[in-house]
Design an enzyme around this catalytic site. Sequence first.
Site, PDB file in Angstrom:
ATOM      1  N   ASP A  35     -76.061  -0.788 108.908  1.00 29.49           N
ATOM      2  CA  ASP A  35     -77.208  -1.523 109.443  1.00 29.49           C
ATOM      3  C   ASP A  35     -77.070  -1.646 110.962  1.00 29.49           C
ATOM      4  O   ASP A  35     -75.985  -1.911 111.480  1.00 29.49           O
ATOM      5  CB  ASP A  35     -77.286  -2.920 108.804  1.00 29.49           C
ATOM      6  CG  ASP A  35     -78.633  -3.584 109.027  1.00 29.49           C
ATOM      7  OD1 ASP A  35     -79.393  -3.734 108.052  1.00 29.49           O
ATOM      8  OD2 ASP A  35     -78.935  -3.941 110.200  1.00 29.49           O
ATOM      9  N   ASN A  97     -84.772  -6.854  99.555  1.00 27.86           N
ATOM     10  CA  ASN A  97     -85.951  -7.642  99.896  1.00 27.86           C
ATOM     11  C   ASN A  97     -87.203  -6.830  99.586  1.00 27.86           C
ATOM     12  O   ASN A  97     -87.232  -5.626  99.833  1.00 27.86           O
ATOM     13  CB  ASN A  97     -85.923  -7.995 101.388  1.00 27.86           C
ATOM     14  CG  ASN A  97     -84.692  -8.802 101.761  1.00 27.86           C
ATOM     15  OD1 ASN A  97     -84.329  -9.734 101.056  1.00 27.86           O
ATOM     16  ND2 ASN A  97     -84.033  -8.429 102.852  1.00 27.86           N
ATOM     17  N   GLU A 105     -88.622  -6.063 105.982  1.00 28.77           N
ATOM     18  CA  GLU A 105     -89.046  -5.517 107.279  1.00 28.77           C
ATOM     19  C   GLU A 105     -89.416  -4.044 107.172  1.00 28.77           C
ATOM     20  O   GLU A 105     -90.358  -3.587 107.811  1.00 28.77           O
ATOM     21  CB  GLU A 105     -87.902  -5.611 108.299  1.00 28.77           C
ATOM     22  CG  GLU A 105     -87.699  -6.944 108.937  1.00 28.77           C
ATOM     23  CD  GLU A 105     -86.459  -6.927 109.831  1.00 28.77           C
ATOM     24  OE1 GLU A 105     -86.170  -5.896 110.465  1.00 28.77           O
ATOM     25  OE2 GLU A 105     -85.780  -7.958 109.857  1.00 28.77           O
ATOM     26  N   VAL A 106     -88.605  -3.287 106.446  1.00 28.28           N
ATOM     27  CA  VAL A 106     -88.791  -1.836 106.392  1.00 28.28           C
ATOM     28  C   VAL A 106     -89.287  -1.456 104.992  1.00 28.28           C
ATOM     29  O   VAL A 106     -88.562  -1.653 104.002  1.00 28.28           O
ATOM     30  CB  VAL A 106     -87.479  -1.097 106.708  1.00 28.28           C
ATOM     31  CG1 VAL A 106     -87.702   0.413 106.658  1.00 28.28           C
ATOM     32  CG2 VAL A 106     -86.932  -1.522 108.075  1.00 28.28           C
ATOM     33  N   HIS A 110     -84.494  -0.222  99.939  1.00 27.55           N
ATOM     34  CA  HIS A 110     -83.089  -0.177 100.350  1.00 27.55           C
ATOM     35  C   HIS A 110     -82.337  -1.346  99.736  1.00 27.55           C
ATOM     36  O   HIS A 110     -82.896  -2.418  99.522  1.00 27.55           O
ATOM     37  CB  HIS A 110     -82.943  -0.206 101.872  1.00 27.55           C
ATOM     38  CG  HIS A 110     -83.695  -1.306 102.552  1.00 27.55           C
ATOM     39  ND1 HIS A 110     -85.054  -1.246 102.767  1.00 27.55           N
ATOM     40  CD2 HIS A 110     -83.287  -2.491 103.073  1.00 27.55           C
ATOM     41  CE1 HIS A 110     -85.451  -2.344 103.390  1.00 27.55           C
ATOM     42  NE2 HIS A 110     -84.399  -3.132 103.577  1.00 27.55           N
ATOM     43  N   HIS A 112     -79.071  -3.744 100.595  1.00 26.98           N
ATOM     44  CA  HIS A 112     -78.068  -4.157 101.562  1.00 26.98           C
ATOM     45  C   HIS A 112     -76.765  -4.388 100.788  1.00 26.98           C
ATOM     46  O   HIS A 112     -76.766  -5.125  99.794  1.00 26.98           O
ATOM     47  CB  HIS A 112     -78.442  -5.496 102.212  1.00 26.98           C
ATOM     48  CG  HIS A 112     -79.713  -5.495 102.998  1.00 26.98           C
ATOM     49  ND1 HIS A 112     -79.739  -5.523 104.376  1.00 26.98           N
ATOM     50  CD2 HIS A 112     -81.012  -5.494 102.604  1.00 26.98           C
ATOM     51  CE1 HIS A 112     -80.989  -5.553 104.800  1.00 26.98           C
ATOM     52  NE2 HIS A 112     -81.788  -5.534 103.744  1.00 26.98           N
TER      53      HIS A 112
HETATM   54  P1  AMP Z   1     -85.235  -5.700 105.254  1.00 23.41           P
HETATM   55  O1  AMP Z   1     -85.642  -6.989 105.892  1.00 23.41           O
HETATM   56  O2  AMP Z   1     -84.566  -5.883 103.932  1.00 23.41           O
HETATM   57  O3  AMP Z   1     -86.364  -4.706 105.218  1.00 23.41           O
HETATM   58  O4  AMP Z   1     -84.084  -5.107 106.192  1.00 23.41           O
HETATM   59  C1  AMP Z   1     -84.253  -4.052 107.085  1.00 23.41           C
HETATM   60  C2  AMP Z   1     -82.921  -3.807 107.744  1.00 23.41           C
HETATM   61  O5  AMP Z   1     -82.977  -2.572 108.422  1.00 23.41           O
HETATM   62  C3  AMP Z   1     -82.513  -4.869 108.778  1.00 23.41           C
HETATM   63  O6  AMP Z   1     -81.261  -5.440 108.392  1.00 23.41           O
HETATM   64  C4  AMP Z   1     -82.402  -4.071 110.088  1.00 23.41           C
HETATM   65  O7  AMP Z   1     -81.334  -4.504 110.901  1.00 23.41           O
HETATM   66  C5  AMP Z   1     -82.196  -2.649 109.576  1.00 23.41           C
HETATM   67  N1  AMP Z   1     -82.623  -1.578 110.459  1.00 23.41           N
HETATM   68  C6  AMP Z   1     -83.814  -1.462 111.099  1.00 23.41           C
HETATM   69  N2  AMP Z   1     -83.859  -0.318 111.800  1.00 23.41           N
HETATM   70  C7  AMP Z   1     -82.673   0.311 111.588  1.00 23.41           C
HETATM   71  C8  AMP Z   1     -82.100   1.542 112.030  1.00 23.41           C
HETATM   72  N3  AMP Z   1     -82.768   2.371 112.846  1.00 23.41           N
HETATM   73  N4  AMP Z   1     -80.862   1.873 111.614  1.00 23.41           N
HETATM   74  C9  AMP Z   1     -80.171   1.032 110.807  1.00 23.41           C
HETATM   75  N5  AMP Z   1     -80.654  -0.135 110.340  1.00 23.41           N
HETATM   76  C10 AMP Z   1     -81.890  -0.496 110.726  1.00 23.41           C
END
Ligand code: AMP
Length: 126
Positions: A35, A97, A105-106, A110, A112
């Site tokens: 991460d 999430n 967020e993404v 995924h 964690h």
């Molecule tokens: P979520 O809130 O579960 O979608 O978490 C998204 C995660 O992706 C967060 O912990 C970010 O720090 C991580 N993240 C975002 N962009 C990148 C990236 N380019 N490389 C690695 N991790 C990322």
Amino acid sequence: MPHAYDDQNVFAKILRGEIPNDTVLETEHTLAFNDIGPQAPVHVLVIPKGAYVSHDHFCAEAEDAELLDFARATARIVAEKGLSLAEGGAGYRVISNAGVHGVQEVPHYHLHILGGRRLGRMLEKT
Ligand code: AMP
């Protein structure tokens, strides 16, 4: 409503090689990388290479081979990071999430994997 996948999300760009990542493990159907904003000494993200939005999307629609590969990759990372209880590790947490309430967020599925310190309670009391 079907699961709508946005192929401009940052993990889709990582999978296409458009932006770099710090790879931990790559298999036929799965990629794992550190991460970018680690919240624990071990903070690895495990993603399927397929276009899935969320845990339920992946679990409902992925092929058996993708599901198996993802699960085994996750176990390998836990073992290789020294977190496995079976090998004397102190444990870890996996989190996924989804959506607005999950504060995702993404929008590419995924997991964690977090470990390397005592992580505290799972949820804040609100
Ligand atoms: P979520 O809130 O579960 O979608 O978490 C998204 C995660 O992706 C967060 O912990 C970010 O720090 C991580 N993240 C975002 N962009 C990148 C990236 N380019 N490389 C690695 N991790 C990322």
